[in-house]
Enzyme design. Sequence first.
Site, mmCIF file in Angstrom:
data_model
loop_
_atom_site.group_PDB
_atom_site.id
_atom_site.type_symbol
_atom_site.label_atom_id
_atom_site.label_comp_id
_atom_site.label_asym_id
_atom_site.label_seq_id
_atom_site.Cartn_x
_atom_site.Cartn_y
_atom_site.Cartn_z
ATOM 1 N N GLY A 173 -5.282 -10.251 0.157
ATOM 2 C CA GLY A 173 -3.843 -10.389 -0.025
ATOM 3 C C GLY A 173 -3.241 -9.342 -0.943
ATOM 4 O O GLY A 173 -2.047 -9.351 -1.190
ATOM 5 N N CYS A 174 -4.068 -8.449 -1.452
ATOM 6 C CA CYS A 174 -3.574 -7.373 -2.312
ATOM 7 C C CYS A 174 -3.501 -6.098 -1.489
ATOM 8 O O CYS A 174 -4.413 -5.798 -0.720
ATOM 9 C CB CYS A 174 -4.506 -7.143 -3.493
ATOM 10 S SG CYS A 174 -4.566 -8.511 -4.655
ATOM 11 N N GLN A 175 -2.423 -5.369 -1.665
ATOM 12 C CA GLN A 175 -2.276 -4.095 -0.963
ATOM 13 C C GLN A 175 -3.317 -3.094 -1.473
ATOM 14 O O GLN A 175 -3.924 -2.372 -0.708
ATOM 15 C CB GLN A 175 -0.866 -3.542 -1.156
ATOM 16 C CG GLN A 175 -0.600 -2.284 -0.378
ATOM 17 C CD GLN A 175 0.837 -1.816 -0.539
ATOM 18 O OE1 GLN A 175 1.569 -2.283 -1.398
ATOM 19 N NE2 GLN A 175 1.242 -0.881 0.291
#
Length: 138
Positions: free
Chosen positions: A51-53
């Site tokens: 969920g982290c870029q």
Amino acid sequence: MSLSEVSLEEVVDTFEFLDDWEDRYKYIIDLGRKLPPLDSDEMVDAFKVRGCQSKVWLIPEIQSDQIMLRGDSDAHIVKGLVALMLLVYSGKTAADILSVDAKKILGDLGLSSHLSPMRANGLFSMVERIREIAANAG
């Protein structure tokens, strides 16, 4: 000075002292520079935060009843956010971690309204991953 020599209270005090968000971002980046780097063999999918870029890794270690966290990222500002999350959560019990209101802390620091939507989403993904670690440990 290492990250272990910084407290969450000091971060809050520094944020109150720094009026300009550019200075606050620089401070967050400096926090990230204080993180000891992870070994390359620790930067694996098992520790990667979804969920982290940017790429983010969180490694839990249980010591007695405390959850010690180590982390890293491939982006400077995100590495600083990892450091901030470690200040909030590392060294606490599972119950303490689950009782922390991260949205309030991040709101008090003004981060919720000053991060891009992608970074805010990644930050909350880190919080959820830490809460998951605590739920599985307790």
